[in-house]
Write a protein that holds these residues in place. Sequence first.
Motif, short mmCIF file in Angstrom:
data_model
loop_
_atom_site.label_atom_id
_atom_site.label_comp_id
_atom_site.label_asym_id
_atom_site.label_seq_id
_atom_site.Cartn_x
_atom_site.Cartn_y
_atom_site.Cartn_z
N PRO A 169 0.95 -0.87 0.04
CA PRO A 169 0.25 -0.04 -0.47
C PRO A 169 1.25 1.31 0.29
N VAL A 170 0.89 2.36 -0.45
CA VAL A 170 0.89 3.24 -0.90
C VAL A 170 0.34 4.37 0.77
N SER A 171 1.27 5.17 1.48
CA SER A 171 0.89 5.72 2.49
C SER A 171 1.47 6.89 2.55
N VAL A 172 0.59 7.97 2.70
CA VAL A 172 0.70 9.13 3.47
C VAL A 172 -0.52 9.75 4.68
N LEU A 173 1.24 10.93 5.16
CA LEU A 173 0.72 11.57 6.42
C LEU A 173 -1.01 12.23 5.83
N SER A 174 -1.68 12.43 7.21
CA SER A 174 -2.53 13.45 6.47
C SER A 174 -3.17 13.96 7.54
N SER A 175 -3.53 15.08 7.76
CA SER A 175 -4.03 16.25 9.15
C SER A 175 -5.18 15.65 9.32
N VAL A 176 -6.00 16.57 10.13
CA VAL A 176 -6.92 15.89 10.89
C VAL A 176 -7.81 16.72 11.63
N THR A 177 -9.29 17.47 11.31
CA THR A 177 -9.62 18.62 11.77
C THR A 177 -10.58 18.42 12.12
N VAL A 178 -11.59 18.97 12.95
CA VAL A 178 -13.01 19.55 12.88
C VAL A 178 -13.61 20.40 12.61
N VAL A 179 -14.41 19.69 12.05
CA VAL A 179 -15.09 20.96 11.16
C VAL A 179 -16.54 20.78 11.26
N THR A 183 -17.89 17.40 12.63
CA THR A 183 -17.25 16.47 11.51
C THR A 183 -16.27 16.47 12.14
N VAL A 184 -15.90 15.25 11.98
CA VAL A 184 -14.20 15.03 11.43
C VAL A 184 -13.20 14.86 10.08
N ARG A 185 -12.52 15.64 9.77
CA ARG A 185 -12.26 15.82 7.97
C ARG A 185 -10.85 15.53 8.31
N VAL A 186 -10.74 14.43 7.32
CA VAL A 186 -8.93 14.05 7.70
C VAL A 186 -8.58 14.68 5.98
N LYS A 187 -7.82 15.03 5.69
CA LYS A 187 -7.13 15.46 4.70
C LYS A 187 -5.64 15.70 4.12
N GLN A 212 -15.70 12.05 8.51
CA GLN A 212 -16.94 11.14 8.80
C GLN A 212 -17.73 12.61 9.87
N LYS A 213 -19.05 12.61 9.77
CA LYS A 213 -19.87 13.32 10.69
C LYS A 213 -20.45 12.48 12.12
N ILE A 214 -20.07 13.08 13.50
CA ILE A 214 -20.56 12.61 14.48
C ILE A 214 -21.60 13.56 15.03
N ASP A 215 -22.69 13.05 14.88
CA ASP A 215 -24.43 13.61 15.88
C ASP A 215 -24.76 13.56 16.95
N GLY A 216 -25.73 14.22 17.70
CA GLY A 216 -26.40 13.99 18.45
C GLY A 216 -25.47 13.54 20.00
N LEU A 217 -24.48 13.97 20.14
CA LEU A 217 -23.98 13.46 21.37
C LEU A 217 -24.88 13.79 22.73
N PRO A 218 -24.78 13.39 24.05
CA PRO A 218 -24.93 13.31 24.47
C PRO A 218 -25.68 15.21 25.17
N GLY A 219 -26.91 15.28 25.03
CA GLY A 219 -26.91 16.81 25.56
C GLY A 219 -26.91 18.15 24.33
N GLY A 220 -26.62 17.51 23.42
CA GLY A 220 -25.95 18.58 22.46
C GLY A 220 -24.22 18.91 22.82
N ILE A 221 -23.51 18.54 23.33
CA ILE A 221 -22.29 18.26 23.48
C ILE A 221 -22.14 18.59 22.23
N GLN A 222 -20.90 19.45 21.53
CA GLN A 222 -19.70 19.22 19.94
C GLN A 222 -18.74 19.14 20.52
N LEU A 223 -18.08 18.45 18.79
CA LEU A 223 -16.59 18.60 18.96
C LEU A 223 -16.14 19.68 18.68
#
Length: 246
Positions: A169-179, A183-187, A212-223
């Motif tokens: 496999p070919v490997s790349v390093l990616s940054s991960v951020t919250v949008v 939403t977790v974004r991998v670029k 990857q969207k992550i919705d509906g955390l308890p009580g409305g907590i956000q990333l």
Amino acid sequence: MRALRILLILVVILGGLFVAADRLALNFAEGEVADRLKTTENLASTPDVSIEGFPFLTQVVAGELDDVQVGIQDYEAPTGDGAQKIRIDALRADMKGVAFSGDYRSATAATATGTATVSYDELLKAAKSEPTQVAPGVTANVVGLSDGGNGKIKVDVEATVLGTKLPEPVSVLSSVTVVDGNTVRVKADTLPSFGGVELAESRVRAITDFEQKIDGLPGGIQLDRVEAAQNGVDITVKGSGIRLAG
């Protein structure tokens, strides 16, 4: 002297009774909040709830708890994609200024901060797992995610060129951020090359980059923030007006 001794004994006894009553009330309240939270969030198991601060009964009289810590294992969070969900291995939140009703049927925290962990296997579900054509005669798909060090994710991409699968496999390093707080974004920081074939950046990023969207955390907590770690991505969460029950 004898009267003073009797007074001291009474003070000690009453103090002991107060502490015992305070702890009993605390244990009851923790159980009630845990049960209400389980029902409100439709959890598979009862969460861990710890109410900090002493004495507890003075907080009850005031109608507000100083600090409530909540721990939820294996929380199934909606992803905004129909019935699909993503498992959060450990979600812990520290709630401050929790106002509550007398029967604990409603409880709302003024602010909350916490952490959560999503394994690489869970996050991999958001990537292109099926071979996708990125150029004539070239297909690729993500086959693995792991810790790339320095807060980066290593993305392993398997490619087939003119019918021949590349040996590794070919490997790349990616940054991960919250949008957008949910939403977790991998670029990819740089783009991979597959067998020396020149590919359009947009076609390659269609494979290497994903969200990857992550919705509906308890009580409305956000990333809030996210960082690659050894066993998955560590996420910092935050929120205000967080509803624990009711």
